[in-house]
Design an enzyme around this catalytic site. Structure first.
Site, short mmCIF file in Angstrom:
data_model
loop_
_atom_site.label_atom_id
_atom_site.label_comp_id
_atom_site.label_asym_id
_atom_site.label_seq_id
_atom_site.Cartn_x
_atom_site.Cartn_y
_atom_site.Cartn_z
N THR A 11 5.78 -9.25 11.37
CA THR A 11 5.59 -10.28 10.34
C THR A 11 6.43 -9.97 9.10
O THR A 11 7.25 -10.79 8.67
CB THR A 11 4.10 -10.34 9.94
OG1 THR A 11 3.34 -10.59 11.12
CG2 THR A 11 3.83 -11.43 8.91
N VAL A 12 6.24 -8.78 8.53
CA VAL A 12 6.90 -8.46 7.26
C VAL A 12 8.39 -8.18 7.49
O VAL A 12 9.25 -8.67 6.74
CB VAL A 12 6.23 -7.26 6.57
CG1 VAL A 12 6.86 -7.00 5.21
CG2 VAL A 12 4.73 -7.51 6.41
N LYS A 103 0.22 0.94 3.42
CA LYS A 103 -0.81 1.53 2.55
C LYS A 103 -1.69 2.53 3.29
O LYS A 103 -2.17 3.50 2.70
CB LYS A 103 -1.66 0.44 1.88
CG LYS A 103 -2.33 -0.55 2.80
CD LYS A 103 -1.46 -1.74 3.10
CE LYS A 103 -2.04 -2.56 4.22
NZ LYS A 103 -1.45 -3.83 4.41
N VAL A 130 0.34 -2.83 -1.99
CA VAL A 130 -0.89 -3.34 -2.62
C VAL A 130 -0.61 -4.74 -3.16
O VAL A 130 0.33 -4.94 -3.93
CB VAL A 130 -1.37 -2.43 -3.77
CG1 VAL A 130 -2.74 -2.89 -4.27
CG2 VAL A 130 -1.42 -0.97 -3.35
N GLY A 132 0.51 -7.43 -1.70
CA GLY A 132 1.65 -8.17 -1.14
C GLY A 132 2.71 -8.50 -2.18
O GLY A 132 3.36 -7.62 -2.73
N GLY A 185 -0.98 -14.36 10.22
CA GLY A 185 -0.22 -13.11 10.00
C GLY A 185 -0.75 -12.29 8.84
O GLY A 185 -0.06 -11.39 8.36
N GLU A 188 -4.31 -6.99 9.70
CA GLU A 188 -3.68 -5.81 10.27
C GLU A 188 -3.71 -5.92 11.79
O GLU A 188 -4.50 -6.68 12.36
CB GLU A 188 -4.45 -4.55 9.84
CG GLU A 188 -4.44 -4.29 8.35
CD GLU A 188 -3.04 -4.13 7.80
OE1 GLU A 188 -2.30 -3.26 8.24
OE2 GLU A 188 -2.69 -4.91 6.89
N ASP A 199 -8.85 -1.28 4.63
CA ASP A 199 -7.54 -1.60 4.05
C ASP A 199 -7.64 -1.70 2.52
O ASP A 199 -6.76 -1.22 1.79
CB ASP A 199 -7.05 -2.94 4.64
CG ASP A 199 -5.75 -3.40 4.01
OD1 ASP A 199 -4.70 -2.81 4.30
OD2 ASP A 199 -5.79 -4.36 3.18
N LYS A 203 -5.74 0.65 -0.38
CA LYS A 203 -5.02 0.12 -1.55
C LYS A 203 -5.64 0.66 -2.85
O LYS A 203 -4.92 1.00 -3.80
CB LYS A 203 -5.05 -1.41 -1.53
CG LYS A 203 -4.23 -1.98 -0.38
CD LYS A 203 -4.55 -3.44 -0.12
CE LYS A 203 -3.68 -4.02 0.96
NZ LYS A 203 -4.13 -5.32 1.45
P1 NDP Z 1 3.48 -6.24 12.81
O1 NDP Z 1 2.51 -5.65 13.78
O2 NDP Z 1 3.63 -7.70 12.72
O3 NDP Z 1 4.94 -5.63 13.07
C1 NDP Z 1 5.20 -4.30 13.38
C2 NDP Z 1 6.40 -4.28 14.33
O4 NDP Z 1 6.88 -2.96 14.45
C3 NDP Z 1 6.05 -4.79 15.73
O5 NDP Z 1 7.04 -5.68 16.18
C4 NDP Z 1 6.07 -3.49 16.53
O6 NDP Z 1 6.42 -3.69 17.89
C5 NDP Z 1 7.15 -2.72 15.82
N1 NDP Z 1 7.08 -1.29 16.09
C6 NDP Z 1 5.98 -0.51 16.24
N2 NDP Z 1 6.34 0.77 16.45
C7 NDP Z 1 7.69 0.81 16.43
C8 NDP Z 1 8.66 1.83 16.59
N3 NDP Z 1 8.30 3.09 16.82
N4 NDP Z 1 9.96 1.50 16.54
C9 NDP Z 1 10.34 0.23 16.32
N5 NDP Z 1 9.47 -0.80 16.16
C10 NDP Z 1 8.17 -0.51 16.21
O7 NDP Z 1 3.10 -5.63 11.40
P2 NDP Z 1 3.26 -6.30 9.96
O8 NDP Z 1 4.65 -6.76 9.79
O9 NDP Z 1 2.15 -7.22 9.70
O10 NDP Z 1 2.99 -5.04 9.02
C11 NDP Z 1 3.97 -4.03 8.84
C12 NDP Z 1 3.49 -3.09 7.75
O11 NDP Z 1 3.35 -3.83 6.53
C13 NDP Z 1 2.13 -2.46 8.00
O12 NDP Z 1 2.11 -1.18 7.45
C14 NDP Z 1 1.17 -3.37 7.22
O13 NDP Z 1 -0.01 -2.70 6.83
C15 NDP Z 1 2.03 -3.70 6.03
N6 NDP Z 1 1.69 -4.93 5.34
C16 NDP Z 1 1.52 -6.08 6.04
C17 NDP Z 1 1.27 -7.27 5.38
C18 NDP Z 1 1.07 -8.55 6.10
O14 NDP Z 1 0.76 -9.56 5.44
N7 NDP Z 1 1.24 -8.61 7.40
C19 NDP Z 1 1.18 -7.30 3.91
C20 NDP Z 1 1.38 -6.02 3.25
C21 NDP Z 1 1.63 -4.88 3.96
P3 NDP Z 1 5.21 -3.76 18.96
O15 NDP Z 1 4.42 -4.95 18.56
O16 NDP Z 1 5.94 -3.88 20.26
O17 NDP Z 1 4.45 -2.48 18.79
N1 HSE Z 2 -4.04 -7.12 6.16
C1 HSE Z 2 -3.68 -7.11 4.80
C2 HSE Z 2 -4.47 -8.18 4.06
C3 HSE Z 2 -2.20 -7.35 4.64
O1 HSE Z 2 -5.07 -9.02 4.72
O2 HSE Z 2 -4.49 -8.16 2.84
C4 HSE Z 2 -1.73 -7.20 3.22
O3 HSE Z 2 -1.81 -5.88 2.81
#
Ligand code: NDP
Ligand code: HSE
Length: 439
Positions: A11-12, A103, A130, A132, A185, A188, A199, A203
């Protein structure tokens, strides 16, 4: 030119890739040179295929990013606390600056990572970790640096706030609202981290460090989430003039620091009560600036990517100017060596909402209020709703300020009364009007 390597195209990461590739001109104007997404890694072939990047720059192997000598800044967006830790520590040891939104990783291994970064003389930036898209970390590290932070109240989890909003405003079930938050999206990969308050605690650990110049520490934060919240309590809270929010709360009384996460009743006219959906907000008070509200989207692809890219730009600027670690990552020199005293939850003094399921008999209220009185808890308001259903009638009370240990002891005694069906429900209230009313 500054080269970026991105690990994780979920997602991010996808949002970050879109901004870096789709706004090259804007970013180059801001930076004065080109910011290039040199390579991106993701395990998932579909995610790689959907990325806005030519195939030659994509890899399944995160190691390819670390091995690329031209990459200046490594962005970790895979989540989790194992592989992410190893990758970041390796990046740091290879003299790369790092950006992460992770986080959970910072709360569990942040001290180790920040110490390694200090040793190596590189930066680790985490604006997106923290709230977003809200530039809260920047505000705490720099904009509010003149202040002693007295208290902070945060809605820090978009998923929980989305669920609570849908349940209270649209009458949606908990399960349905969670499924919607996941589809958007916000949640977590493991949504229990969201709904159990974990979570938010991750934070809060980061905020406590930044606010009070302390090492990162999760252990002293008491946590309860929203997974057991009964819609009945949302309704009763509303009747008393309150909204229910999952709040992260921290206060500094000069000697000890409160740090807790729990569903909290707040007056419906408080600014935080009107923070809805996936929006986050932090309402904090600094001793010079007074109260401040920071508000915005706390989760989701583009708001979070906005924060990640702000970190990338900041680090890129430092690289161009040849500056390193001008601002310490936790806002204070020596923060990692200055642990703070956290107040045990039992010592916290606050107001309470209690709901008892009791027999509809004369004398029931006086038995309950007798036990509360014995424990120094005085009642500010009470309602008893309807007649007995399934052998019990709900009695709901709002209390004046009381010590947590007393509240728990009183509830244990009340739960033993034969006229009550345990367990009593209790939530904490943050309401300055109630404090004033008692004086
Ligand atoms: P996602 O699960 O959407 O994306 C993570 C991606 O990383 C997946 O495509 C996963 O593939 C891939 N991945 C996992 N392990 C590896 C690796 N070893 N090498 C390469 N790629 C890998 O997560 P998000 O984007 O939602 O979140 C990412 C981070 O951002 C997290 O730490 C989350 O806590 C943080 N965050 C998220 C927010 C949100 O709104 N979503 C907001 C703020 C922070 P696969 O699925 O095949 O494992
Ligand atoms: N899962 C977290 C939330 C993502 O819902 O706030 C942003 O950190």
């Amino acid at each position: 030119m500054v080269n970026v390597g991105l690990i994780g195209l979920g997602t991010v990461g996808t949002g970050v890739a879109r901004i870096l590739t789709g706004r090259r001109d804007l970013l180059a104007r801001r930076l004065g040179t080109e910011l290039v997404l040199k390579r991106a890694a993701d395990l998932d072939p579909e995610r790689r295929q959907a990325a806005p990047l030519e195939a030659a720059r994509l890899t399944a192997n995160a190691q390819d990013i670390l091995d690329d000598p031209d990459i200046d800044i490594v962005v970790e967006l895979i989540g989790g606390t194992t592989t992410a830790r190893d990758l970041i520590l390796e990046a740091v040891s290879r003299d790369r600056h790092v950006v992460t939104a992770n986080k959970a990783l910072l709360a569990h291994h942040g001290n180790e990572i920040l110490a390694a970064a200090a040793q190596q003389g590189v930066e680790v930036a985490f604006e997106a970790a923290v709230c977003g898209g809200v530039p809260l970390i920047l505000a705490l590290r720099q904009g509010l640096a003149a202040n002693r932070i007295q208290e902070m109240f945060g809605i820090l989890n978009g998923t929980c706030n989305y669920i609570l909003t849908r349940m209270s405003q649209d009458g949606m079930s908990y399960a349905q609202a969670l499924a919607e938050a996941q589809a958007r999206g916000y949640a977590e990969a493991d949504p229990t981290l969201d709904v159990e308050g974990i979570d938010t605690a991750h934070k809060l650990a980061i905020l406590v460090s930044l606010a009070y110049c302390a090492p990162l520490s999760l252990d002293p934060i008491s946590v309860s989430g929203i997974s057991n919240l009964d819609p009945l309590d949302l309704q009763f809270a509303r009747e008393f003039g309150y909204a229910v929010k999952l709040l992260a709360i921290t206060r500094n009384d000069g000697e000890t620091i409160e740090a807790r996460v729990h569903p909290t009743l707040i007056p419906r006219d408080h600014m935080l009560a009107n923070v809805n959906g996936a929006f986050n907000a932090v309402y904090l008070t600094g001793d010079a600036v007074g109260p401040i509200l920071l508000y915005g989207q706390g989760a989701g692809m583009m708001p979070t990517a906005s924060a990640v890219v702000s970190d990338i730009l900041d680090l890129a600027r430092n690289l161009i100017r040849g500056v390193r670690r001008r601002v310490p990552p936790l806002g204070c020199d020596g923060a990692l060596e200055s642990p703070r005293n956290i107040k045990p939850l039992d010592e916290v003094v606050t107001n309470y909402y209690f709901r008892f399921a009791a027999l509809d008999r004369p004398g029931v209220l006086s038995q309950i209020s007798g036990i509360l009185g014995k424990h120094d808890i005085s009642i500010a308001a009470v309602i008893q709703k309807g007649r007995e259903v399934k052998g019990a009638v709900p009695i709901v009370m709002i209390t004046h300020e009381a010590k947590e240990a007393n509240a728990k002891q009183a509830l244990m005694e009340i739960d033993r009364l034969p006229i009550v069906s345990p367990p009593a429900v209790f939530y904490r209230i943050e309401d300055p009007h109630l404090h004033a009313a008692q004086i």
